[in-house]
Design a protein around this motif. Structure first.
Motif, PDB file in Angstrom:
ATOM      1  N   GLY A 117      15.935  11.581 -36.070  1.00  0.00           N
ATOM      2  CA  GLY A 117      14.492  11.522 -35.962  1.00  0.00           C
ATOM      3  C   GLY A 117      13.926  12.398 -34.638  1.00  0.00           C
ATOM      4  O   GLY A 117      13.262  12.805 -34.406  1.00  0.00           O
ATOM      5  N   ASP A 118      14.794  11.982 -33.445  1.00  0.00           N
ATOM      6  CA  ASP A 118      14.301  12.642 -32.408  1.00  0.00           C
ATOM      7  C   ASP A 118      14.988  13.851 -31.841  1.00  0.00           C
ATOM      8  O   ASP A 118      15.104  14.324 -30.715  1.00  0.00           O
ATOM      9  CB  ASP A 118      14.513  11.638 -31.175  1.00  0.00           C
ATOM     10  CG  ASP A 118      15.986  10.862 -30.948  1.00  0.00           C
ATOM     11  OD1 ASP A 118      16.671  11.129 -31.842  1.00  0.00           O
ATOM     12  OD2 ASP A 118      16.225  10.225 -30.171  1.00  0.00           O
ATOM     13  N   ALA A 119      15.880  14.568 -32.851  1.00  0.00           N
ATOM     14  CA  ALA A 119      16.677  15.423 -32.331  1.00  0.00           C
ATOM     15  C   ALA A 119      15.747  16.828 -32.188  1.00  0.00           C
ATOM     16  O   ALA A 119      14.776  17.020 -32.789  1.00  0.00           O
ATOM     17  CB  ALA A 119      17.660  15.756 -33.625  1.00  0.00           C
ATOM     18  N   ASP A 120      16.459  17.748 -31.328  1.00  0.00           N
ATOM     19  CA  ASP A 120      15.750  18.876 -31.232  1.00  0.00           C
ATOM     20  C   ASP A 120      16.206  19.892 -31.892  1.00  0.00           C
ATOM     21  O   ASP A 120      17.375  20.600 -31.895  1.00  0.00           O
ATOM     22  CB  ASP A 120      16.062  19.439 -29.538  1.00  0.00           C
ATOM     23  CG  ASP A 120      15.576  20.709 -29.267  1.00  0.00           C
ATOM     24  OD1 ASP A 120      14.724  20.976 -29.908  1.00  0.00           O
ATOM     25  OD2 ASP A 120      16.321  21.312 -28.083  1.00  0.00           O
ATOM     26  N   LEU A 121      15.480  20.114 -32.947  1.00  0.00           N
ATOM     27  CA  LEU A 121      15.710  21.038 -34.097  1.00  0.00           C
ATOM     28  C   LEU A 121      15.755  22.661 -33.803  1.00  0.00           C
ATOM     29  O   LEU A 121      16.828  23.160 -34.050  1.00  0.00           O
ATOM     30  CB  LEU A 121      14.655  20.852 -35.350  1.00  0.00           C
ATOM     31  CG  LEU A 121      14.605  19.417 -35.831  1.00  0.00           C
ATOM     32  CD1 LEU A 121      13.445  19.519 -37.021  1.00  0.00           C
ATOM     33  CD2 LEU A 121      15.977  19.127 -36.303  1.00  0.00           C
ATOM     34  N   ARG A 122      14.987  22.834 -32.754  1.00  0.00           N
ATOM     35  CA  ARG A 122      15.038  24.447 -32.191  1.00  0.00           C
ATOM     36  C   ARG A 122      16.126  24.583 -31.376  1.00  0.00           C
ATOM     37  O   ARG A 122      16.870  25.554 -31.533  1.00  0.00           O
ATOM     38  CB  ARG A 122      13.941  24.807 -31.532  1.00  0.00           C
ATOM     39  CG  ARG A 122      12.810  24.882 -32.240  1.00  0.00           C
ATOM     40  CD  ARG A 122      11.591  25.168 -31.257  1.00  0.00           C
ATOM     41  NE  ARG A 122      10.207  25.310 -32.071  1.00  0.00           N
ATOM     42  CZ  ARG A 122       9.317  25.411 -31.583  1.00  0.00           C
ATOM     43  NH1 ARG A 122       9.048  25.478 -30.123  1.00  0.00           N
ATOM     44  NH2 ARG A 122       8.054  25.387 -32.362  1.00  0.00           N
ATOM     45  N   ASP A 148      23.797  31.009 -32.277  1.00  0.00           N
ATOM     46  CA  ASP A 148      24.304  31.650 -31.029  1.00  0.00           C
ATOM     47  C   ASP A 148      25.849  31.180 -30.841  1.00  0.00           C
ATOM     48  O   ASP A 148      26.645  32.109 -30.317  1.00  0.00           O
ATOM     49  CB  ASP A 148      23.582  31.292 -29.768  1.00  0.00           C
ATOM     50  CG  ASP A 148      22.258  31.762 -29.723  1.00  0.00           C
ATOM     51  OD1 ASP A 148      21.611  32.642 -30.357  1.00  0.00           O
ATOM     52  OD2 ASP A 148      21.353  31.141 -28.644  1.00  0.00           O
ATOM     53  N   GLU A 149      26.358  30.122 -31.392  1.00  0.00           N
ATOM     54  CA  GLU A 149      27.605  29.702 -31.099  1.00  0.00           C
ATOM     55  C   GLU A 149      28.297  29.642 -32.400  1.00  0.00           C
ATOM     56  O   GLU A 149      29.294  30.154 -32.724  1.00  0.00           O
ATOM     57  CB  GLU A 149      27.589  28.322 -30.366  1.00  0.00           C
ATOM     58  CG  GLU A 149      26.980  28.310 -29.105  1.00  0.00           C
ATOM     59  CD  GLU A 149      26.948  26.910 -28.542  1.00  0.00           C
ATOM     60  OE1 GLU A 149      27.738  25.966 -28.967  1.00  0.00           O
ATOM     61  OE2 GLU A 149      26.195  26.623 -27.668  1.00  0.00           O
ATOM     62  N   GLY A 150      27.821  28.557 -33.377  1.00  0.00           N
ATOM     63  CA  GLY A 150      28.583  28.534 -34.840  1.00  0.00           C
ATOM     64  C   GLY A 150      28.677  29.629 -35.642  1.00  0.00           C
ATOM     65  O   GLY A 150      29.626  29.969 -35.989  1.00  0.00           O
ATOM     66  N   LEU A 151      27.668  30.380 -36.129  1.00  0.00           N
ATOM     67  CA  LEU A 151      27.720  31.375 -36.837  1.00  0.00           C
ATOM     68  C   LEU A 151      28.336  32.680 -36.392  1.00  0.00           C
ATOM     69  O   LEU A 151      29.142  33.230 -37.265  1.00  0.00           O
ATOM     70  CB  LEU A 151      26.306  31.957 -37.212  1.00  0.00           C
ATOM     71  CG  LEU A 151      25.583  31.231 -38.348  1.00  0.00           C
ATOM     72  CD1 LEU A 151      24.222  31.770 -38.403  1.00  0.00           C
ATOM     73  CD2 LEU A 151      26.355  31.350 -39.601  1.00  0.00           C
ATOM     74  N   PRO A 152      28.357  33.233 -35.163  1.00  0.00           N
ATOM     75  CA  PRO A 152      29.245  34.166 -34.673  1.00  0.00           C
ATOM     76  C   PRO A 152      30.598  33.820 -34.816  1.00  0.00           C
ATOM     77  O   PRO A 152      31.487  34.709 -35.140  1.00  0.00           O
ATOM     78  CB  PRO A 152      29.058  34.321 -33.176  1.00  0.00           C
ATOM     79  CG  PRO A 152      27.485  33.984 -33.283  1.00  0.00           C
ATOM     80  CD  PRO A 152      27.453  32.678 -34.017  1.00  0.00           C
ATOM     81  N   ARG A 153      31.193  32.675 -34.562  1.00  0.00           N
ATOM     82  CA  ARG A 153      32.498  32.235 -34.609  1.00  0.00           C
ATOM     83  C   ARG A 153      32.970  32.473 -36.330  1.00  0.00           C
ATOM     84  O   ARG A 153      34.040  32.782 -36.521  1.00  0.00           O
ATOM     85  CB  ARG A 153      32.784  31.027 -34.129  1.00  0.00           C
ATOM     86  CG  ARG A 153      33.102  30.835 -32.808  1.00  0.00           C
ATOM     87  CD  ARG A 153      33.804  29.805 -32.163  1.00  0.00           C
ATOM     88  NE  ARG A 153      32.872  28.501 -32.216  1.00  0.00           N
ATOM     89  CZ  ARG A 153      32.069  28.445 -30.918  1.00  0.00           C
ATOM     90  NH1 ARG A 153      32.095  29.212 -30.036  1.00  0.00           N
ATOM     91  NH2 ARG A 153      31.365  27.176 -30.900  1.00  0.00           N
TER      92      ARG A 153
END
Length: 175
Positions: free
Chosen positions: A129-134, A142-147
């Motif tokens: 619930g307190d996660a930073d969604l942005r 920036d990291e996962g999709l390019p890989r």
């Protein structure tokens, strides 16, 4: 909405049975429901039958849409050295594990659909619930999709991300 419709139909059926069994003395069970005894024109019956068929088909379509479809899809690449075949679930498993390691993420479900020439990635990210969604979305972009794009050789891979957050009051969905 469906529950309310079901309740109304259930009450209407119970009322019809009660009238038939003479539990409602104010209504004569032998009285005609509509004035007159003539049948409607034939075209009215055909229109009612056609409408019933359309409604039945729409109901069947809705019912079929409720069945989850999780089929294993394989992608195949062929070149002069041979052929490579990979399951889309196998291709997304390391990516989902990587996203799960991000701060605030509890679980990730990744599904790769479409042919390998025009793939689509659907992600369901379950976060605290307190996660930073942005921040999570930025790291995915920036990291996962390019890989993942590089590993699959699909530079035009796009992702649809759905966030599901859990808190003390229950689950809330954020897109």
């Amino acid at each position: 909405m469906l529950g309310l419709l079901g309740l109304v139909l259930l009450l209407a059926g119970a009322l019809a049975v009660a009238i038939h069994l003479d539990f409602v003395p104010q209504v004569d069970r032998d009285a005609s429901l509509l004035p007159g005894t003539a049948l409607p024109p034939a075209w009215v019956l055909w229109v009612v039958a056609a409408a019933a068929v359309v409604v039945a088909l729409l109901c069947l379509r809705w019912l079929a849409a409720q069945i989850p479809r999780r089929k294993v899809v394989s992608w195949r690449w062929a070149d002069e050295a041979g052929a490579t075949r990979i399951s889309t679930a196998t291709a997304t498993a390391p990516f989902a594990e990587e996203i799960t390691a991000y701060p605030g993420v509890r679980k990730v479900e990744a599904e790769l659909t479409g042919p390998h020439t025009a793939p689509r990635l659907a992600l369901v990210v379950r976060a605290h619930g307190d996660a930073d969604l942005r921040g999570i979305r930025r790291r995915i972009d920036d990291e996962g999709l390019p890989r993942l794009r590089e590993a699959l050789g699909t530079p035009d891979l796009q992702a649809i991300v759905e966030f599901r957050m859990s808190n003390s009051k229950g689950d809330a969905r954020v897109r």
